[in-house]
Each structure stands twice: as C-alpha cells, then as structure tokens.
Design a protein around this motif. Structure first.
Motif, PDB file in Angstrom:
ATOM      1  N   ASN A   1      11.250 -15.071 -23.127  1.00 32.14           N
ATOM      2  CA  ASN A   1      11.056 -13.923 -22.678  1.00 32.14           C
ATOM      3  C   ASN A   1      11.721 -12.653 -23.574  1.00 32.14           C
ATOM      4  O   ASN A   1      11.262 -11.445 -23.782  1.00 32.14           O
ATOM      5  CB  ASN A   1      11.088 -13.942 -21.370  1.00 32.14           C
ATOM      6  CG  ASN A   1      10.513 -12.589 -20.603  1.00 32.14           C
ATOM      7  OD1 ASN A   1       9.428 -12.307 -20.676  1.00 32.14           O
ATOM      8  ND2 ASN A   1      11.347 -11.948 -19.938  1.00 32.14           N
ATOM      9  N   LEU A   2      13.055 -13.085 -23.768  1.00 33.96           N
ATOM     10  CA  LEU A   2      13.810 -12.057 -24.396  1.00 33.96           C
ATOM     11  C   LEU A   2      13.209 -11.693 -26.069  1.00 33.96           C
ATOM     12  O   LEU A   2      13.216 -10.655 -26.589  1.00 33.96           O
ATOM     13  CB  LEU A   2      15.215 -12.450 -24.727  1.00 33.96           C
ATOM     14  CG  LEU A   2      16.172 -12.048 -23.360  1.00 33.96           C
ATOM     15  CD1 LEU A   2      17.482 -12.846 -23.527  1.00 33.96           C
ATOM     16  CD2 LEU A   2      16.351 -10.627 -22.989  1.00 33.96           C
ATOM     17  N   ALA A   3      12.862 -12.681 -26.478  1.00 33.89           N
ATOM     18  CA  ALA A   3      12.786 -12.593 -27.914  1.00 33.89           C
ATOM     19  C   ALA A   3      11.306 -12.389 -28.241  1.00 33.89           C
ATOM     20  O   ALA A   3      11.006 -11.620 -29.397  1.00 33.89           O
ATOM     21  CB  ALA A   3      13.064 -14.066 -28.785  1.00 33.89           C
ATOM     22  N   LEU A   4      10.183 -12.781 -27.540  1.00 34.09           N
ATOM     23  CA  LEU A   4       8.704 -12.809 -28.103  1.00 34.09           C
ATOM     24  C   LEU A   4       8.286 -11.325 -27.575  1.00 34.09           C
ATOM     25  O   LEU A   4       8.389 -11.113 -26.439  1.00 34.09           O
ATOM     26  CB  LEU A   4       8.173 -13.951 -27.520  1.00 34.09           C
ATOM     27  CG  LEU A   4       8.524 -15.376 -28.039  1.00 34.09           C
ATOM     28  CD1 LEU A   4       7.444 -16.225 -27.492  1.00 34.09           C
ATOM     29  CD2 LEU A   4       8.444 -15.305 -29.448  1.00 34.09           C
ATOM     30  N   ASN A   5       7.715 -10.844 -28.822  1.00 32.69           N
ATOM     31  CA  ASN A   5       6.995  -9.393 -28.199  1.00 32.69           C
ATOM     32  C   ASN A   5       5.689  -9.656 -27.760  1.00 32.69           C
ATOM     33  O   ASN A   5       4.840 -10.676 -27.998  1.00 32.69           O
ATOM     34  CB  ASN A   5       6.941  -8.605 -29.389  1.00 32.69           C
ATOM     35  CG  ASN A   5       8.210  -8.014 -30.050  1.00 32.69           C
ATOM     36  OD1 ASN A   5       9.045  -8.089 -29.338  1.00 32.69           O
ATOM     37  ND2 ASN A   5       8.329  -8.231 -31.478  1.00 32.69           N
ATOM     38  N   ASN A   6       5.230  -8.699 -26.837  1.00 28.49           N
ATOM     39  CA  ASN A   6       3.659  -8.683 -26.490  1.00 28.49           C
ATOM     40  C   ASN A   6       3.581  -9.863 -25.521  1.00 28.49           C
ATOM     41  O   ASN A   6       2.451 -10.239 -25.908  1.00 28.49           O
ATOM     42  CB  ASN A   6       2.830  -8.343 -27.793  1.00 28.49           C
ATOM     43  CG  ASN A   6       3.122  -7.032 -28.252  1.00 28.49           C
ATOM     44  OD1 ASN A   6       3.346  -6.149 -27.554  1.00 28.49           O
ATOM     45  ND2 ASN A   6       3.112  -7.178 -29.872  1.00 28.49           N
ATOM     46  N   ILE A   7       4.320 -10.288 -24.859  1.00 29.34           N
ATOM     47  CA  ILE A   7       4.056 -11.418 -23.838  1.00 29.34           C
ATOM     48  C   ILE A   7       4.186 -10.647 -22.357  1.00 29.34           C
ATOM     49  O   ILE A   7       4.848  -9.888 -22.088  1.00 29.34           O
ATOM     50  CB  ILE A   7       5.006 -12.705 -23.905  1.00 29.34           C
ATOM     51  CG1 ILE A   7       6.179 -12.381 -23.863  1.00 29.34           C
ATOM     52  CG2 ILE A   7       4.501 -13.244 -25.487  1.00 29.34           C
ATOM     53  CD1 ILE A   7       6.989 -13.796 -23.542  1.00 29.34           C
ATOM     54  N   ASN A   8       3.594 -11.265 -21.361  1.00 36.07           N
ATOM     55  CA  ASN A   8       3.519 -10.971 -20.217  1.00 36.07           C
ATOM     56  C   ASN A   8       4.136 -12.089 -19.023  1.00 36.07           C
ATOM     57  O   ASN A   8       4.412 -11.973 -17.979  1.00 36.07           O
ATOM     58  CB  ASN A   8       2.475 -10.109 -19.514  1.00 36.07           C
ATOM     59  CG  ASN A   8       0.959 -10.954 -19.501  1.00 36.07           C
ATOM     60  OD1 ASN A   8       1.149 -11.718 -20.169  1.00 36.07           O
ATOM     61  ND2 ASN A   8       0.328 -10.463 -18.670  1.00 36.07           N
ATOM     62  N   TRP A   9       3.960 -13.385 -19.606  1.00 33.47           N
ATOM     63  CA  TRP A   9       4.539 -14.363 -18.862  1.00 33.47           C
ATOM     64  C   TRP A   9       4.756 -15.597 -19.799  1.00 33.47           C
ATOM     65  O   TRP A   9       4.245 -15.787 -20.880  1.00 33.47           O
ATOM     66  CB  TRP A   9       3.326 -15.015 -17.922  1.00 33.47           C
ATOM     67  CG  TRP A   9       3.746 -15.848 -16.986  1.00 33.47           C
ATOM     68  CD1 TRP A   9       3.979 -15.326 -15.572  1.00 33.47           C
ATOM     69  CD2 TRP A   9       3.881 -17.159 -16.816  1.00 33.47           C
ATOM     70  NE1 TRP A   9       4.280 -16.654 -14.760  1.00 33.47           N
ATOM     71  CE2 TRP A   9       4.218 -17.365 -15.417  1.00 33.47           C
ATOM     72  CE3 TRP A   9       3.602 -18.267 -17.822  1.00 33.47           C
ATOM     73  CZ2 TRP A   9       4.579 -18.828 -15.191  1.00 33.47           C
ATOM     74  CZ3 TRP A   9       4.119 -19.540 -17.296  1.00 33.47           C
ATOM     75  CH2 TRP A   9       4.484 -19.779 -16.060  1.00 33.47           C
ATOM     76  N   VAL A  10       5.800 -16.228 -19.478  1.00 30.19           N
ATOM     77  CA  VAL A  10       6.411 -17.585 -20.393  1.00 30.19           C
ATOM     78  C   VAL A  10       6.976 -18.451 -19.299  1.00 30.19           C
ATOM     79  O   VAL A  10       7.877 -17.955 -18.559  1.00 30.19           O
ATOM     80  CB  VAL A  10       7.357 -17.085 -21.354  1.00 30.19           C
ATOM     81  CG1 VAL A  10       8.471 -16.585 -20.957  1.00 30.19           C
ATOM     82  CG2 VAL A  10       7.670 -18.387 -22.252  1.00 30.19           C
ATOM     83  N   GLY A  11       6.540 -19.814 -19.214  1.00 29.83           N
ATOM     84  CA  GLY A  11       7.224 -20.733 -18.369  1.00 29.83           C
ATOM     85  C   GLY A  11       6.638 -22.046 -18.700  1.00 29.83           C
ATOM     86  O   GLY A  11       6.228 -22.143 -19.562  1.00 29.83           O
ATOM     87  N   PHE A  12       7.085 -22.700 -17.643  1.00 32.01           N
ATOM     88  CA  PHE A  12       6.836 -24.253 -17.878  1.00 32.01           C
ATOM     89  C   PHE A  12       5.972 -24.858 -16.401  1.00 32.01           C
ATOM     90  O   PHE A  12       6.280 -24.275 -15.388  1.00 32.01           O
ATOM     91  CB  PHE A  12       8.145 -25.157 -18.002  1.00 32.01           C
ATOM     92  CG  PHE A  12       8.696 -24.900 -19.192  1.00 32.01           C
ATOM     93  CD1 PHE A  12       8.379 -25.382 -20.380  1.00 32.01           C
ATOM     94  CD2 PHE A  12       9.650 -23.721 -19.199  1.00 32.01           C
ATOM     95  CE1 PHE A  12       8.966 -24.982 -21.425  1.00 32.01           C
ATOM     96  CE2 PHE A  12      10.321 -23.504 -20.248  1.00 32.01           C
ATOM     97  CZ  PHE A  12       9.962 -24.202 -21.632  1.00 32.01           C
ATOM     98  N   TYR A  13       5.013 -25.739 -16.739  1.00 30.26           N
ATOM     99  CA  TYR A  13       4.483 -26.346 -15.624  1.00 30.26           C
ATOM    100  C   TYR A  13       4.786 -27.942 -15.867  1.00 30.26           C
ATOM    101  O   TYR A  13       4.726 -28.266 -16.837  1.00 30.26           O
ATOM    102  CB  TYR A  13       2.897 -26.347 -15.560  1.00 30.26           C
ATOM    103  CG  TYR A  13       2.500 -24.872 -14.952  1.00 30.26           C
ATOM    104  CD1 TYR A  13       2.313 -24.889 -13.554  1.00 30.26           C
ATOM    105  CD2 TYR A  13       2.182 -23.824 -15.644  1.00 30.26           C
ATOM    106  CE1 TYR A  13       1.896 -23.649 -13.041  1.00 30.26           C
ATOM    107  CE2 TYR A  13       1.810 -22.529 -15.086  1.00 30.26           C
ATOM    108  CZ  TYR A  13       1.646 -22.528 -13.752  1.00 30.26           C
ATOM    109  OH  TYR A  13       1.336 -21.328 -13.203  1.00 30.26           O
ATOM    110  N   LEU A  14       5.267 -28.614 -14.662  1.00 26.83           N
ATOM    111  CA  LEU A  14       5.653 -30.048 -14.835  1.00 26.83           C
ATOM    112  C   LEU A  14       4.731 -30.761 -14.252  1.00 26.83           C
ATOM    113  O   LEU A  14       4.102 -30.375 -13.212  1.00 26.83           O
ATOM    114  CB  LEU A  14       7.213 -30.098 -14.275  1.00 26.83           C
ATOM    115  CG  LEU A  14       8.085 -29.270 -15.078  1.00 26.83           C
ATOM    116  CD1 LEU A  14       9.395 -29.175 -14.212  1.00 26.83           C
ATOM    117  CD2 LEU A  14       8.440 -29.689 -16.327  1.00 26.83           C
ATOM    118  N   LEU A  15       4.379 -31.776 -15.001  1.00 30.32           N
ATOM    119  CA  LEU A  15       3.386 -32.906 -14.194  1.00 30.32           C
ATOM    120  C   LEU A  15       4.131 -33.530 -13.161  1.00 30.32           C
ATOM    121  O   LEU A  15       5.119 -34.061 -13.141  1.00 30.32           O
ATOM    122  CB  LEU A  15       3.056 -33.955 -15.417  1.00 30.32           C
ATOM    123  CG  LEU A  15       2.039 -34.859 -15.160  1.00 30.32           C
ATOM    124  CD1 LEU A  15       0.592 -33.764 -15.070  1.00 30.32           C
ATOM    125  CD2 LEU A  15       1.729 -35.775 -16.232  1.00 30.32           C
TER     126      LEU A  15
END
Length: 165
Positions: free
Chosen positions: A45-59
């Motif tokens: 989230n700190l590093a990538l430009n032009n994103i609005n959501w970053v995360g994980f989904y676990l099975l």
C-alpha cells in the motif's frame, strides 16, 4: 524492526527490487502468516501508485475469507469461482483484469475500482489464498506488475509456516 523506506522510485523495476528486499527482511524469522500478510499489505500500500485496495483472502473450507488488507472495508466471503479472486483460485492462475466492470461475476466491494490483479498463494501443493490488488485506474497492471507481484508472493509462500493458519 527494520526501517521501511516510504519513498519509492517511479521506475517499476527499482520499486519492486526494493519491495522484495523489504518484504524478505520483514518476514525473516517470523513463521506466522497473519502478521506477515498484514505487513505485506501495508508495504504494498505504501509503495504502489494508483491503487485503492491491497490485501489477502485466505482459503477456508470452500470459500475465500477476508484476511489482512489496506483500504476500504471489503467483502468477507467470496465463493470459489466467483469474482476475480474466486476465479483465480478456480483456475489456479494469476488474473490481470484491465476493466473489472467487463469481468463476468465481478464482485464490486468498492465501485471506484476499475482494474484488478489477483495472485494465488500456494503451500504444500495447494492454494491457501490470494493477493488481491485493486486500482481506480483502468488497465493499471502490466506484465512487470504480474511478474514482480508473483515473486513477492513466492517470498511469502516460502517464508510462512502455512500450517499455523
């Protein structure tokens, strides 16, 4: 604790080189997946430009369950085969979607999202979750993002003890 650089190069290769270095340092000697995924999502989230959501989904059983993330509140349960995340699990491959509104069965947790990339996480020969990144910009993710994010996922796959979930 390692100091995290918060100014990242506009050059994608340099940015991802630094991200891989930082993620490796962050998860060093930490086997638990949840804190590692939390730090990974914060780092991206700190590093990538032009994103609005970053995360994980676990099975979990027969669905994806929301894990650590950065962004607006998100869908908690995603059935396998539904949306970009569920389809990535069903097809066992990275999906780069330039226009999520054109993707069949897209799940709109945030209507501002326009493009998405989802990378499956593997452990012991099976998928254990996905890294999901959304952008408000159409066609945000390219082949460099795909390859470098897959490399970051490999760092997590190898650095975590997935049996601790």
């Amino acid at each position: 604790m390692h100091e995290i650089q918060t100014l990242y190069s506009e050059d994608q290769s340099e940015c991802y080189r630094l991200l891989k270095e930082q993620l490796t340092a962050l998860i060093e000697n930490e086997p638990y997946p949840i804190p590692n995924l939390a730090n990974a999502s914060a780092l991206l989230n700190l590093a990538l430009n032009n994103i609005n959501w970053v995360g994980f989904y676990l099975l979990h059983e027969d669905e994806l369950l929301l894990g650590p993330f950065q962004g607006k509140p998100a869908c908690i349960h995603i059935p396998i085969g539904r949306g970009v995340c569920g389809t990535a699990v069903k097809e066992a491959r990275t999906l780069v979607v330039p226009d999520v509104h054109a993707f069949p069965s897209h799940i709109a947790c945030d209507n501002a999202s326009r493009s998405e990339i989802v990378i499956p996480l593997h452990a012991e020969g099976r998928i254990v979750g996905v890294l999901d990144i959304d952008s408000p910009e159409p066609d945000r993710f390219n082949d460099i993002d795909k390859n470098e994010l897959e490399a970051l996922v490999q760092i997590l796959e190898q650095g975590c003890n997935w049996s601790l979930l």
